[in-house]
Every structure is written in C-alpha cells, then in structure tokens.
Design an enzyme around this catalytic site. Structure first.
Site, PDB file in Angstrom:
ATOM      1  N   PHE A   1       0.857  -1.189   0.000  1.00 23.03           N
ATOM      2  CA  PHE A   1       0.000   0.000   0.000  1.00 23.03           C
ATOM      3  C   PHE A   1       0.888   1.232   0.000  1.00 23.03           C
ATOM      4  O   PHE A   1       1.741   1.395   0.878  1.00 23.03           O
ATOM      5  CB  PHE A   1      -0.953   0.041   1.201  1.00 23.03           C
TER       6      PHE A   1
ATOM      7  N   ASP B   1       9.221   2.710   1.971  1.00 21.51           N
ATOM      8  CA  ASP B   1       8.019   3.414   2.403  1.00 21.51           C
ATOM      9  C   ASP B   1       7.823   3.134   3.891  1.00 21.51           C
ATOM     10  O   ASP B   1       7.362   2.069   4.282  1.00 21.51           O
ATOM     11  CB  ASP B   1       6.810   2.950   1.576  1.00 21.51           C
TER      12      ASP B   1
ATOM     13  N   LYS C   1       2.478   9.627   8.469  1.00 20.16           N
ATOM     14  CA  LYS C   1       1.583   9.317   9.597  1.00 20.16           C
ATOM     15  C   LYS C   1       2.014   9.829  10.977  1.00 20.16           C
ATOM     16  O   LYS C   1       1.509  10.833  11.442  1.00 20.16           O
ATOM     17  CB  LYS C   1       1.312   7.808   9.637  1.00 20.16           C
TER      18      LYS C   1
HETATM   19  C1  LIG Z   1      -1.025   5.322   5.007  1.00 25.87           C
HETATM   20  C2  LIG Z   1       0.040   4.892   4.074  1.00 25.87           C
HETATM   21  C3  LIG Z   1       0.284   5.587   2.882  1.00 25.87           C
HETATM   22  C4  LIG Z   1      -0.582   6.744   2.417  1.00 25.87           C
HETATM   23  O1  LIG Z   1      -0.532   7.826   3.267  1.00 25.87           O
HETATM   24  P1  LIG Z   1      -1.628   9.009   3.122  1.00 25.87           P
HETATM   25  O2  LIG Z   1      -1.194  10.029   4.132  1.00 25.87           O
HETATM   26  O3  LIG Z   1      -2.960   8.402   3.413  1.00 25.87           O
HETATM   27  O4  LIG Z   1      -1.549   9.515   1.732  1.00 25.87           O
HETATM   28  C5  LIG Z   1       1.333   5.163   2.089  1.00 25.87           C
HETATM   29  N1  LIG Z   1       2.104   4.128   2.442  1.00 25.87           N
HETATM   30  C6  LIG Z   1       1.909   3.435   3.580  1.00 25.87           C
HETATM   31  C7  LIG Z   1       2.826   2.311   3.930  1.00 25.87           C
HETATM   32  C8  LIG Z   1       0.859   3.778   4.429  1.00 25.87           C
HETATM   33  O5  LIG Z   1       0.643   3.068   5.537  1.00 25.87           O
END
Ligand SMILES: *Cc1c(COP(=O)(O)O)cnc(C)c1O
Length: 391
Positions: free
Chosen positions: A129, A216, A245
């Site tokens: 994701f 990420d 986050k």
């Molecule tokens: C939440 C998340 C995203 C996206 O972040 P947003 O602030 O919602 O755009 C991307 N990568 C990972 C691993 C995430 O957990």
C-alpha cells in the site's frame, strides 16, 4: 448516518469521536475508548500530547504559513533533525504519505531520465500500500484500490513480497529498472513482516544493479517499529525514505528523504508544494521527534511490542481460528482463518478501538505511550474477543 454532502469514500461511519486525551478517545455521548489504532498509526504520542499542543499554540501565535519562496526556520530544523535520526542527506516535505511517495517516484524517474531511459521501471510488491494518488495507487498491490481508475500510469513492475528470486528474474529480463519501492513491514497488506535478510539482500541487489532502494516507512516510521525507522533493525540504509503518519501526531505532514546520488536528483523547480513544510506542521514534527526521545518512547515501543506479541501468542496458541500472530514493535497483526470485520464492532462495544485490514487480519497500532496496565487490558480483551469468535 452518512451526510449526503460528503462523498461516499469511507462507507457508513457509525461512531462519532469528539475528544481525545492520552491513550483514550470519547464519543459524542461521552463513552470512553482505549485507542489501539491511533488514527491508523498517526497519534503515536497519544491524543493531544501537551508538547505537541504547546508547540502548535505557540506557533499559531507567531506565524502559521509562509510560502516556500522564503526560508522557514522550523522546516530547516526539522530537516536537520530527520537527517540526523535517519542517516539520510536531505528532505522534501509534503502534506501526506501519498505525496511523499510521489516525490520518491519522481526521484526514481528523474534518475531514469538522466540515464536516457524512456520508460524507467520501479519494482513494487503484491500486497503493498503506497497511497491513493494515481501513481501511488498504481504502485499499490491491491486491485480494489485500482479498479475504475484506468488509465493507470506506466512504469511499475510487480513481484511477490519477500521474494528476492522474483526480483532477480526481473533484473535479467528488464533493462530499464531504476528502483525498488517496498515497505519494511506491510501495514495495510496485513502486518506482513519479511524475512530478516530481505532488506539487506535488496540493498545488495540495488548496489549491484545501481538501482535506488526506496523504503516506504509512512506507517512503520517515527518509532512505531521499535526503532526510529524500521530499516534500523537491519544494518542497511535506503537511498530514499518516505514517512508521514506518526511524524505530526495528527498534524498533516509527510517527508521524502534521500541520500547520496538520490539526494542530488531534484534541482530548482523539480518539485514543490504550497503547504509542504509549513511552519505549523514542522513545529508539530519537531515536538514529536523531541518527545519520542525525551520520553524514551521508541525503546518503549520495542519492549511493549515484544511483550504484546509474546503474550498474544501464548494466550492464543490453541485457538483454532488463529492462523498467525506477527508484528514488529507496536504493529501487531493477528491473521484469522476467515473474514473478521465484525471484531471491530465487538471490541468497540467493550470500549476498545481496533482495526481489521486485508479482510482477515486484526491489526493493533496502539500509541507508544500505552501504559503497562493498558497493555495487559489490551491483551486480555483481544484474546477473549478472538476466543469468543472461535466458538
Ligand atoms: C497510510 C500509508 C500511505 C498513504 O498515506 P496518506 O497520508 O494516506 O496519503 C502510504 N504508504 C503506507 C505504507 C501507508 O501506511
């Protein structure tokens, strides 16, 4: 009831939360909930942490926003601090995780362009994701996220997660790969923890192939994994690192960090953002990093995470519906042998907020400030919940 003036992107929402303090939130009727999801790994310091609130109050009396046409001292300070704690060279600030990944994808493509590649490719994973913008939803390994949004941008090659041989195979077939983009632990994909040698092997592969290793850490970062960043559990350092986050504890902020040649790819005019790195968001980020250190919260995440994992495994060892219990730091996933979305409601009725991801994985992302007694409550509540679900 859903408000018709809001687009229906989140389904029906049956709980209204109106206040938060520490590890608890309250609904509009005054009922209290232990928050074991932290706004999906956002409020790592708990809700309304006084240090964050103080920084926001202070900054909102001084200066909320100026454009990136000007020097922003708090932005520079946060960049220095992030570079120091990550081992990276420089930072681009965004407002969200997806935007941090967009910056990372642009860095990889810029490298491709410098190498004269017409369609540089980024290797991405099944179950990944990376966000909901067009490029990041394309990098995401989930058809539900992508369906209905064609045409998707090109430039991504997908392999199974935790499978180095599949990438070796790609390397022999494609000559325009420029990067690997991967989560050190897949979050939305179901708290999937790869083998201990996965990241080090990817690092070696990227060195050999002259690819960028892009991590990420939007969910795993900022102490949640039990290190500031999850790759610090291994000996490696990525070329590009994204986070968001937990960085603002609720204030929207994201960051894309780069090192070595990746740190020199963007030049004046390459990228930008109106709000990215504004004074208010950066003061929040500085307060978060300071508090993580001052309150020893990263060490706490590591210790609590090990305890949670061990205790849940012990309590649920005989439970027939449990497929696997896995995690790193305060990211815990309990895989159930069938869809278990109803557990969210059942937990809520007992005053506990949890989440189910990937359909059948109960996910815990409690605040790093969780106390020992709250940790025991959580273990009790979760094991009872799952044992009842098994009946
Ligand atoms: C939440 C998340 C995203 C996206 O972040 P947003 O602030 O919602 O755009 C991307 N990568 C990972 C691993 C995430 O957990």
């Amino acid at each position: 009831m859903a408000t018709p003036t809001l687009m229906d992107t989140y389904g029906e929402r049956t709980l209204t939360l109106t206040r938060g303090e520490g590890n608890y939130v309250w609904d509009h009727q005054g009922r209290r909930y232990l928050d074991a999801i932290s706004g999906i790994a956002v409020c790592g310091l708990g809700h309304c942490h006084p240090k964050v609130t103080e920084a926001l109050q202070d900054q909102s009396n001084i200066l909320l926003h100026v454009s990136n046409l000007y020097n922003i001292p708090a932005q520079q300070q946060l960049a220095d601090r992030l570079a120091f704690v990550s081992g990276m060279d420089n930072v681009f600030f965004s407002n969200s995780g997806a935007e941090a990944n967009e910056a990372a994808i642009k860095l990889a493509r810029k490298l491709g362009s410098e190498r004269g590649l017409a369609t540089p490719q980024i290797v991405v994973m099944d179950g990944a994701f990376h966000g909901r913008t067009l490029a990041t939803l394309t990098a995401t390994g989930n058809e539900k996220v992508q369906r209905g949004f064609a045409p998707l941008p090109e430039g991504f090659l997908r392999v199974p997660f935790n499978d180095v041989a599949a990438i070796e195979q790609l390397a022999s077939e494609h000559h325009s790969i420029v990067a690997i983009l991967v989560e050190p632990v897949q979050g939305e994909g179901g708290i999937r923890v790869p083998d201990a040698d996965y990241l080090p092997t990817l690092r070696t592969l990227c060195n050999r192939q002259n690819w960028l290793l892009i991590l990420d850490e939007i969910q795993t970062g900022n102490g949640r994994s039990g290190k500031m960043f999850a790759y610090q559990h291994t000996g490696i350092v990525p070329d590009v690192l994204t986070t968001a986050k937990g960085l603002g504890n609720g204030v929207p902020i994201g960051a894309c960090l780069a090192r070595g040649k990746a740190a020199r790819l963007f030049t004046t005019g390459s990228h930008g953002s109106t709000f990215g790195g504004n004074p208010l968001a950066c003061r929040a980020g500085l307060a978060v990093l300071e508090t993580l250190e001052r309150e020893w919260l990263i060490e706490r995440a590591e210790k609590l995470g090990e305890h949670l994992l061990q205790a849940l495994r012990m309590r649920l060892t005989e439970c027939p519906v449990v497929v696997e219990i896995r995690g790193l730091g305060l990211m815990i996933g309990i895989e159930i042998n069938r869809p278990c979305g109803e557990l969210v409601e059942k937990a809520r009725a007992q005053g506990l907020l949890i989440n189910v991801t990937a359909g059948n994985v109960l996910r815990l992302l409690p605040p790093l400030t969780l106390t020992d007694s709250e940790c025991h409550q959580l273990i009790d509540a979760i094991s009872t919940l799952i044992q009842q679900f098994a009946r």
